[in-house]
Design a protein around this motif. Structure first.
Motif, short mmCIF file in Angstrom:
data_model
loop_
_atom_site.label_atom_id
_atom_site.label_comp_id
_atom_site.label_asym_id
_atom_site.label_seq_id
_atom_site.Cartn_x
_atom_site.Cartn_y
_atom_site.Cartn_z
N THR B 378 8.05 -3.48 -41.13
CA THR B 378 6.75 -2.82 -40.99
C THR B 378 6.21 -2.96 -39.56
O THR B 378 5.63 -2.03 -39.01
N ALA B 379 6.41 -4.13 -38.99
CA ALA B 379 5.79 -4.41 -37.69
C ALA B 379 6.52 -3.74 -36.54
O ALA B 379 5.94 -3.50 -35.48
N LEU B 380 7.78 -3.43 -36.74
CA LEU B 380 8.57 -2.90 -35.63
C LEU B 380 8.99 -1.48 -35.94
O LEU B 380 9.13 -1.09 -37.10
N PRO B 381 9.16 -0.70 -34.91
CA PRO B 381 9.58 0.69 -35.14
C PRO B 381 10.89 0.74 -35.93
O PRO B 381 11.74 -0.14 -35.76
N GLN B 382 10.99 1.77 -36.73
CA GLN B 382 12.18 1.91 -37.55
C GLN B 382 13.44 1.86 -36.67
O GLN B 382 13.50 2.52 -35.64
N ALA B 400 18.48 -3.68 -32.18
CA ALA B 400 19.55 -2.67 -32.25
C ALA B 400 19.86 -2.17 -30.84
O ALA B 400 19.00 -2.20 -29.96
N GLY B 401 21.08 -1.77 -30.65
CA GLY B 401 21.43 -1.07 -29.43
C GLY B 401 21.66 -1.92 -28.19
O GLY B 401 21.84 -1.38 -27.10
N LEU B 402 21.61 -3.23 -28.31
CA LEU B 402 21.92 -4.07 -27.14
C LEU B 402 23.41 -4.37 -27.12
O LEU B 402 24.05 -4.49 -28.16
N ASP B 403 23.95 -4.55 -25.91
CA ASP B 403 25.35 -4.99 -25.87
C ASP B 403 25.40 -6.50 -26.07
O ASP B 403 24.35 -7.17 -26.18
#
Lengths: 494, 494
Positions: B378-382, B400-403
C-alpha cells in the motif's frame, strides 16, 4: 503464585516470572539437598500428563508436574551413585544454564551471539593451549562426545583428501568407545573400516603393533583417516601410551585423534597432566567437561592443533547471514548449526572451581579409586578378584576364575545386593565377562560408601573369602595413608 | 550473599545455592524486562575475564561477570528483533532448563533417566502422530535441526542398503537449507551428490520436474538416498507441494524427508496444518520447536513413520549399560550418545501454551507477515518492491529493477537505517540478489514496529516512492481488518 506470561514482557519486570523461577529454584534446591534420602535409581514412579491440553495450564500445575518427574529421575548427587560417568551438577552450571536459556542466543552466527561468540573462541583457545596443542590451537564445543569424535574423524578425512574414499580406514584399540563405530556408520564407511587392535594387559593400544598395522596398510595401499587413541577407556579408564603413539603417527604421516572424553580434562591440571602424557601431540582431542568436572550435560569440546581445518571441512556458507567479524561463524566450524551457548556453563564452572578446584576434584576422584582398590585387595584373599584400572578414577572387577556365565550371575546378584545398600554400580560386559564397575568421580562419595561397597562385594564371594579377614578391613589408616603418600604416579600411574 | 558450594550437599538444603539461583533469576528477569530499552544487537561490549584463576571466585563475582555477558548479548525479546528465526524464550523453558541442569540426567540410557526416557518416548510419539505420520510413528530429539536432517539422511541411506554406495544421490530444490550440504560432507558424499532442482516462481520444488529427474536417475542406474522437501525455506518460507511430491516419491519407491525446521510446527495446529499439507505423507520430518514456538535452544526433533529404523541404523550396542526396559536406549536412536533432557522444556512449553496457545502464536506470526506485506504494497507504488513470501511468517523483499550490485548497496544502507530505528532485519543473498528479510514470529512485535519498518523502507527508495503516498499509509484499519477476515488460506496460503 502469579502466573507468568508465556513470553516475558520486554518493557516491564515480570514479578510472576520471578516467582515462577524462584519457586522452581526452591524445588530444585530441595531435590538436591535430599539426594541422600532417595536411592540413586528410583523405583516405580508416576509420569505426569504428557500431551498439551487445549488450554495452557497454570505455573503451579507446571511445577507440580515437574515435581513428579524429579521424583522419578536418576539421582546423581546420591553418594552411592557410582555406576556411570554422570556427576552431580556443579552449582554454577545451574545458574549458567538458566541464563543461557534466558538469553537464547545462537552460536550459529555472531550477530546472534556477539559476546558469547567471543567468549567461546577465547575459552576454546585457552583450553587447547592448556592441554598442550600449541599456540594456534583452538576448537569448538559440541553437544556431547559422540559429536566431537564424529567431527574429528570427518575433519581428519577431509584434511587427508579422503572425503569420498570408500577404502579408507580408522585404527584404534579393541577398547575404543562405541561412538567411533557410530561415527563410521554416519560417515558411510563399512564396519570393517574400523580396525581394532588388541589391547595389552593394562588395556592399552600397543604402539609397536600399531606401527606394524600401518606398514601393512601402506603395503596394501589402504589410506588411513586417523588413528584414534583413548585417554580413558570406558570400562577401566586405561590411557593409551600417547607419546609413543604420536611418534608412530608422525613417522607415517597419519592423523592422531585422542578420545579424551573421560580423561582429557586431566591435561588441564599441572599435577595430573602426566597421567595423559603426550595428549598435546595429537592433531585433535575430544574433551568432556560434562564428566569429571560436573559441568552439566551437554559439555564436550573438539580441540585441534590447526582449528582452521574445521571451517575448511564444514563451512557451506551462510548466505542469509552477515559475514563474520571473527575468523568464522560458530555454525561453520562443525556439525551443528544453531546451537546454544553451552560454553557459558563451562566458563562459569571453571571460574567457580579455579585451577586449584579442578586439581582437587581430580585428586579426590583418583584417591577414591586407589582407596577402593586397595581396600578390596586387603579385604579379600590375594587373587580372589580380577581388578582392572588405569591412572584415572574408574575401577572394574570380577571374581577371578569364573567362567562367563558364572561372571554374569555373580555380577547381577552383586549389583542387586549393592543396590539394596543404595550403591549403584554398573555391570559392563568387557572382554567376554561381566564385571562390576565403579566410577569414583562423585564428590559426595565418602569412606562409608567405600566400606559398604567392599563389605557387599566380600559377602558376594562366600566360598572364596578368607575367613580370617575382618569385615571392612580394607579401609583403614594404612590405605588412607597410601593415598597421601603416593607420589609414584609418574611410574605406575597408580 | 552466601557462597554456594561447587556441588550442593546431598544431605542438607543449601541456602547459599538458593540465594545464588534467586539472584541469577532476578538478574535475568531484569534483563528480560528491559529488552525494549536495549537495541536488538548491542554495540561494543566488554568481555569478562575468560580463564579460570588459581582459586575459584565468589558467587557474587560470577554473577557480575555474567552481567557483563548479558549486556553484550543479542536481545531476542526486543520488539524489533526480526532478523532471524531466534525467538524470545518461553518462560516455561527457563524453568525447564534450570531443572534439567539440576537433574543432570542422561538420555543415553534408561538407568540414567528413568522417567525422562519415558517422557521423551511418549511425547515424541504424540508429536509424530499429531503431524500425521501414523499410529506407530515416533522419533528422537536432537540438539538442532542440522543434526535432525543429518540423522534423517543417514537413516534413509541405511534403510535403502546404500550405506557405502558412493554413487547415491540426494534430491531437493535450489532453496534447500545449507545443513543438507553439510550432511553430505559428513556422510562422505561428493557435493555433486546433491541434485538441486530449480524452484518455481513461488520458491517451490516442481513435482513434475522431480519425477523427470527420478526417471533419468533410474535410467542411469543412480540410486537415490532421499528426496528432501522443504516446509519453510530459509529466506521466504516457501513450502514445497508436499502431497504431490509424496505421490512422486511413492511411485518411485524413494524416501521422502521433509525439512520442516521452520514450518513443521504448523502441523501441530488444526487450523494451520493445511499450510504444510501432506507433511504426514513423509517418511521423516525435521521439526524445530526452537523457532516459532519459543522453546529455548536447542529443541529439534526427527520424527519418522517407522521409528524402528533409528536403532536399526545407529545402535552399536552399549555393552556397559543394563539392557533397555523400553524399545531401546535413547543413545541408540540417533547420532548423539550422552545428552540432556531437552524434551523437558518442549514438554513444559507445549503444556504452558496449550493447543490454543500454539494456534495463537502461529496465527499472530502469520498475521504480522500479512500486515507487513500489505502495508508495503500500500505504501509503495505498485511494482516498486519485489516481495517474496510463502504461507508462513517470513517476508523477503528488495527494490524491483536493481542489478545485483545496486541491491547489495541498497540492502546494506537500508539495514543500517533500520538498525538506527532499532529494527533488525537480515540481509540474505538470494538467487543472486541481496534482499532484506523479516521473520515475524516475535510475539512482541506490534503495529509500531511494522509502521516504522514500512516508513524506513519507503525512505530508502526516494527516487521511486510515489510522492502522493502518505507516510505510514500502509498500516491502517483496512490492512488490519484484512487479517481478521481472511479465511482464504486454503486457496492462497496468504
Amino acid at each position: 503464585m502469579l502466573d507468568p506470561l508465556p513470553f516475558a514482557s520486554p518493557g516491564a519486570f515480570d514479578p510472576g516470572l520471578e516467582a515462577f523461577l524462584q519457586e522452581a529454584a526452591h524445588h530444585l534446591c530441595r531435590w538436591l539437598g535430599t539426594a541422600a534420602d532417595r536411592p540413586p535409581l528410583p523405583g516405580l514412579s508416576l509420569l505426569p500428563e504428557v500431551e498439551p491440553q487445549l488450554l495452557g495450564v497454570s505455573g503451579e500445575r507446571l511445577l507440580a508436574d515437574l515435581q513428579l518427574l524429579m521424583e522419578g529421575s536418576y539421582n546423581p548427587g546420591h553418594p552411592g551413585a557410582l555406576a556411570h560417568l554422570d556427576p552431580p551438577p556443579l552449582t554454577s552450571s545451574l545458574v549458567a544454564d538458566l541464563v543461557c536459556a534466558g538469553l537464547n542466543n545462537n552460536l550459529l552466527a555472531e550477530e546472534l551471539s556477539p559476546t558469547l561468540s567471543r567468549l567461546e573462541r577465547s575459552l576454546c583457545g585457552w583450553l587447547a593451549r592448556r592441554v598442550g596443542l600449541g599456540d594456534g590451537a583452538s576448537g569448538v564445543p559440541a553437544s556431547g562426545g559422540s559429536l566431537s569424535n564424529l567431527m574429528a574423524l570427518v575433519t581428519a578425512r577431509h584434511s587427508r583428501g579422503l572425503q569420498t574414499c570408500g577404502e579408507a580406514v580408522v585404527i584404534g584399540s579393541a577398547d575404543l568407545h562405541v561412538s567411533i563405530d557410530k561415527a563410521l556408520v554416519v560417515m558411510g564407511l563399512a564396519p570393517e573400516a574400523l580396525r581394532r587392535l588388541p589391547v595389552d594387559a593394562a588395556g592399552r593400544l600397543d604402539p609397536g603393533q600399531l606401527e606394524r598395522e600401518l606398514i601393512e596398510l601402506e603395503r596394501r595401499g589402504r589410506p588411513v583417516i586417523a588413528v584414534v587413541a583413548s585417554a580413558g577407556t570406558t570400562v577401566r579408564g586405561a590411557v593409551d601410551p600417547l607419546t609413543a603413539i604420536a611418534a608412530v603417527c608422525r613417522r607415517h604421516g597419519v592423523w592422531l585423534h585422542v578420545d579424551g572424553a573421560i580423561g582429557g580434562v586431566l591435561a588441564l591440571s599441572e599435577r595430573h597432566r602426566e597421567r595423559v602424557e603426550g595428549i598435546g601431540l595429537a592433531d585433535s582431542i575430544t574433551l568432556n567437561p560434562q564428566k569429571l568436572l560436573g559441568i552439566t550435560k551437554t559439555s564436550s569440546l573438539l580441540l585441534l592443533a590447526d582449528p582452521g581445518l574445521l571451517p575448511a571441512t564444514f563451512a557451506t556458507g551462510l548466505p542469509y547471514m552477515e559475514p563474520s567479524w571473527g575468523p568464522c561463524h560458530g555454525g561453520e566450524s562443525g556439525l551443528q548449526g544453531s546451537r546454544s551457548a553451552e560454553i557459558l556453563k563451562l566458563w562459569l564452572g571453571l571460574r567457580q572451581l579455579g585451577l586449584e578446584g579442578i586439581d582437587r576434584l581430580i585428586e579426590a576422584a583418583i584417591g577414591r579409586r586407589r582407596r577402593l582398590r586397595s581396600a578390596l585387595e586387603t579385604a579379600l584373599p590375594q587373587g580372589a578378584l580380577s581388578l582392572l584400572s588405569g591412572p584415572l578414577h574408574l575401577l572394574a572387577f570380577r571374581p577371578a576364575g569364573l567362567d562367563a556365565s558364572a561372571s554374569a550371575s555373580w555380577s547381577a546378584q552383586c549389583r542387586a545386593d549393592l543396590m539394596a545398600e543404595q550403591l549403584m554400580l554398573s555391570r559392563p560386559l568387557y572382554h567376554g565377562h561381566h564385571h562390576l564397575k565403579a566410577v569414583l568421580g562423585n564428590p559426595h562419595t565418602g569412606e562409608a560408601e567405600l566400606e559398604m561397597l567392599v563389605a557387599v562385594v566380600k559377602r558376594s564371594l562366600p566360598t572364596i573369602a578368607a575367613p580370617n579377614a575382618a569385615p571392612n578391613a580394607g579401609i583403614g589408616a594404612a590405605s588412607l595413608g597410601a593415598v597421601g603418600n603416593d607420589n609414584g604416579a609418574r611410574v605406575s600411574h597408580g
